[in-house]
Write a protein that holds these residues in place. Structure first.
Motif, mmCIF file in Angstrom:
data_model
loop_
_atom_site.group_PDB
_atom_site.id
_atom_site.type_symbol
_atom_site.label_atom_id
_atom_site.label_comp_id
_atom_site.label_asym_id
_atom_site.label_seq_id
_atom_site.Cartn_x
_atom_site.Cartn_y
_atom_site.Cartn_z
ATOM 1 N N ASP A 207 0.859 -1.172 0.000
ATOM 2 C CA ASP A 207 0.000 0.000 0.000
ATOM 3 C C ASP A 207 0.902 1.231 0.000
ATOM 4 O O ASP A 207 1.681 1.446 0.927
ATOM 5 C CB ASP A 207 -0.887 -0.012 1.248
ATOM 6 C CG ASP A 207 -1.927 1.092 1.230
ATOM 7 O OD1 ASP A 207 -1.658 2.144 0.634
ATOM 8 O OD2 ASP A 207 -2.996 0.894 1.824
ATOM 9 N N LEU A 208 0.814 2.051 -1.068
ATOM 10 C CA LEU A 208 1.700 3.202 -1.205
ATOM 11 C C LEU A 208 1.473 4.249 -0.126
ATOM 12 O O LEU A 208 2.344 5.077 0.133
ATOM 13 C CB LEU A 208 1.515 3.841 -2.589
ATOM 14 C CG LEU A 208 1.969 3.005 -3.780
ATOM 15 C CD1 LEU A 208 1.630 3.723 -5.079
ATOM 16 C CD2 LEU A 208 3.461 2.717 -3.708
ATOM 17 N N THR A 209 0.305 4.220 0.499
ATOM 18 C CA THR A 209 0.014 5.216 1.533
ATOM 19 C C THR A 209 0.577 4.813 2.890
ATOM 20 O O THR A 209 0.579 5.622 3.821
ATOM 21 C CB THR A 209 -1.506 5.422 1.670
ATOM 22 O OG1 THR A 209 -2.118 4.192 2.100
ATOM 23 C CG2 THR A 209 -2.105 5.845 0.342
ATOM 24 N N SER B 283 -4.286 2.164 -3.838
ATOM 25 C CA SER B 283 -3.475 3.087 -3.037
ATOM 26 C C SER B 283 -2.751 4.129 -3.893
ATOM 27 O O SER B 283 -2.009 4.957 -3.363
ATOM 28 C CB SER B 283 -2.443 2.304 -2.207
ATOM 29 O OG SER B 283 -1.414 1.764 -3.040
ATOM 30 N N LEU B 284 -2.944 4.100 -5.220
ATOM 31 C CA LEU B 284 -2.285 5.077 -6.085
ATOM 32 C C LEU B 284 -2.776 6.487 -5.765
ATOM 33 O O LEU B 284 -3.944 6.689 -5.443
ATOM 34 C CB LEU B 284 -2.557 4.750 -7.551
ATOM 35 C CG LEU B 284 -1.884 3.480 -8.097
ATOM 36 C CD1 LEU B 284 -2.383 3.174 -9.501
ATOM 37 C CD2 LEU B 284 -0.370 3.612 -8.090
ATOM 38 N N PRO B 285 -1.901 7.484 -5.874
ATOM 39 C CA PRO B 285 -2.292 8.872 -5.562
ATOM 40 C C PRO B 285 -3.423 9.374 -6.460
ATOM 41 O O PRO B 285 -3.650 8.861 -7.558
ATOM 42 C CB PRO B 285 -0.998 9.662 -5.817
ATOM 43 C CG PRO B 285 0.100 8.657 -5.714
ATOM 44 C CD PRO B 285 -0.473 7.363 -6.210
ATOM 45 N N HIS B 286 -4.100 10.419 -6.015
ATOM 46 C CA HIS B 286 -5.274 10.942 -6.716
ATOM 47 C C HIS B 286 -4.946 11.484 -8.104
ATOM 48 O O HIS B 286 -5.802 11.513 -8.985
ATOM 49 C CB HIS B 286 -5.916 12.053 -5.876
ATOM 50 C CG HIS B 286 -5.131 13.334 -5.868
ATOM 51 N ND1 HIS B 286 -3.990 13.504 -5.100
ATOM 52 C CD2 HIS B 286 -5.293 14.498 -6.572
ATOM 53 C CE1 HIS B 286 -3.498 14.719 -5.302
ATOM 54 N NE2 HIS B 286 -4.254 15.337 -6.177
ATOM 55 N N TYR B 287 -3.691 11.930 -8.310
ATOM 56 C CA TYR B 287 -3.341 12.541 -9.589
ATOM 57 C C TYR B 287 -3.103 11.510 -10.695
ATOM 58 O O TYR B 287 -2.917 11.867 -11.859
ATOM 59 C CB TYR B 287 -2.100 13.442 -9.441
ATOM 60 C CG TYR B 287 -0.875 12.737 -8.889
ATOM 61 C CD1 TYR B 287 -0.070 11.931 -9.699
ATOM 62 C CD2 TYR B 287 -0.509 12.895 -7.554
ATOM 63 C CE1 TYR B 287 1.052 11.297 -9.192
ATOM 64 C CE2 TYR B 287 0.614 12.265 -7.045
ATOM 65 C CZ TYR B 287 1.396 11.481 -7.858
ATOM 66 O OH TYR B 287 2.512 10.851 -7.353
ATOM 67 N N THR C 6 1.882 3.852 -14.505
ATOM 68 C CA THR C 6 0.770 4.782 -14.353
ATOM 69 C C THR C 6 0.939 5.956 -15.310
ATOM 70 O O THR C 6 2.023 6.185 -15.853
ATOM 71 C CB THR C 6 0.685 5.309 -12.914
ATOM 72 O OG1 THR C 6 1.926 5.968 -12.580
ATOM 73 C CG2 THR C 6 0.436 4.176 -11.930
ATOM 74 N N LYS D 237 6.861 11.113 -10.502
ATOM 75 C CA LYS D 237 5.678 10.817 -9.702
ATOM 76 C C LYS D 237 4.855 9.674 -10.282
ATOM 77 O O LYS D 237 3.718 9.462 -9.870
ATOM 78 C CB LYS D 237 4.818 12.078 -9.578
ATOM 79 C CG LYS D 237 5.549 13.217 -8.874
ATOM 80 C CD LYS D 237 4.719 14.484 -8.821
ATOM 81 C CE LYS D 237 5.481 15.611 -8.128
ATOM 82 N NZ LYS D 237 4.694 16.863 -8.096
#
Length: 343
Positions: free
Chosen positions: A116-118, A251-255, A283, A304
């Motif tokens: 989980d990236l977070t 868990s990937l960031p919102h962007y 991504t 990123k």
């Protein structure tokens, strides 16, 4: 039919030995010629594995190796999932794909829990090397998908109407330079393409079964030969396909774009049409031709991005007519109760 719908499976029964059986139907839309796309078939298997593991301590596919024995057909199928071993961190499964009692392909699956990236980890005994780690691999793409050039897939690829595609011109020019000065490089074929799945639910991120399809969309090296050396219209049936997932997609960031990914593929060797292909699934900072949160003016957009999966496969090169004959030959064999033809 949308890809998310085309991989739908349902639990059917449990056999006496504990094997769990899932059923579904291969959609004729997701084919190469008349034969279902290999990554799509693997996606159906992964969907069954996700269902089977959903209530266990190892819910995520970590690695899957599939061996394609005979071509599949756009019709009903069964996935038989059998537990080989249950461990503390990982478990091992066998997932067999059947159509009308015939074993089409067999897969070995390792399941566990994807990172989980977070949730950061400072445990040096289990290191992680992702951005901003100084030695983390950066996305090989140089052109942002919002400014890369779109193109149409070949007509033999049926699902092209639900796929928007573009390629990285910088990688293309680097590849073409190899043909001009072959002694100044190490050879091989590189290709970088963005793929966007159209029609999927807005804002809902693609799932692991979709990554299996995209990982198998890397260009086969024989397709990239110069015009005079390229084989005629061909089919590249997969013999083996191994896929390792890197991170939990949720868990990937919102962007990160939910429906767009980059496929960087490399082929190194070809012998009598049999060739290897390694693909990295990355991504994307935006949809193709659209401005995202990370636009091309953001010089750090490449820092990123995340690699979500890596695949390795062995495939053949055969005339496209072989693909077309498979359907009629298989139909006749099934009607007569005979064994299906081999590649």
């Amino acid at each position: 039919m949308l890809y998310s719908q085309a991989v739908t499976v349902r639990f059917d029964r449990t056999l006496d030995d504990g094997t769990r059986v899932y059923t579904g139907t291969l959609d004729p839309f997701w084919t190469i010629g008349v034969v279902p796309h290999g990554g799509y078939v693997m996606g159906c298997i992964l969907e069954a594995v996700l269902h089977s593991q959903s209530t266990t301590g190892h819910p995520d596919p970590i690695h899957i190796s599939s061996y394609f024995l005979v071509p599949s057909r756009p019709e009903a199928y069964e996935v038989h999932i059998r537990q080989l071993r249950t461990g503390r961190r990982f478990s091992n499964l066998i997932a067999d794909f059947f159509q009308k009692g015939q074993l089409n392909l067999t897969s070995h699956v390792i399941v566990g829990t994807l990172p989980d990236l977070t949730a950061g980890s400072g445990d040096r005994s289990s290191p992680t090397m992702i951005p901003p780690h100084p030695f983390a691999t950066r996305i090989p793409f140089r052109q942002h998908p919002s400014i890369s050039e779109s193109f149409l897939l070949e007509t033999k690829t049926t699902p092209r109407s639900l796929l928007k595609t573009s390629f990285d011109r910088t990688i293309e020019e680097r590849f073409l330079a190899k043909a001009i000065a072959p002694r100044e490089n190490d050879g091989g074929f590189d290709r970088a393409e963005w793929y966007e799945m159209l029609g999927e639910e807005k804002g809902v991120r693609l799932s692991l079964p979709a990554i299996a399809f995209l990982a198998d969309m890397g260009r086969s090296p024989p397709e990239l030969f110069p015009e005079g050396d390229r084989p005629g219209l061909s089919w590249f049936p997969t013999l083996t396909l191994a896929l390792e997932f890197k991170v939990k997609l949720s868990s990937l960031p919102h962007y990160i774009s939910p429906h767009t990914f980059g496929i960087f593929s490399t082929g190194r060797f070809i012998h009598q049409g049999r060739h290897d292909l390694r693909s990295e699934v990355w991504t994307a900072p935006s949809a193709i031709g659209e401005k995202g949160v990370l636009n091309p003016d953001d010089e750090e957009w490449r820092d990123k991005m995340f690699c979500v999966a890596v695949s390795n496969q062995v495939a053949l090169t055969v005339p496209i007519d072989v693909n077309r004959r498979k359907a009629s030959t298989q139909s006749s064999a099934q009607a007569n109760g005979n064994r299906l033809p081999k590649l």
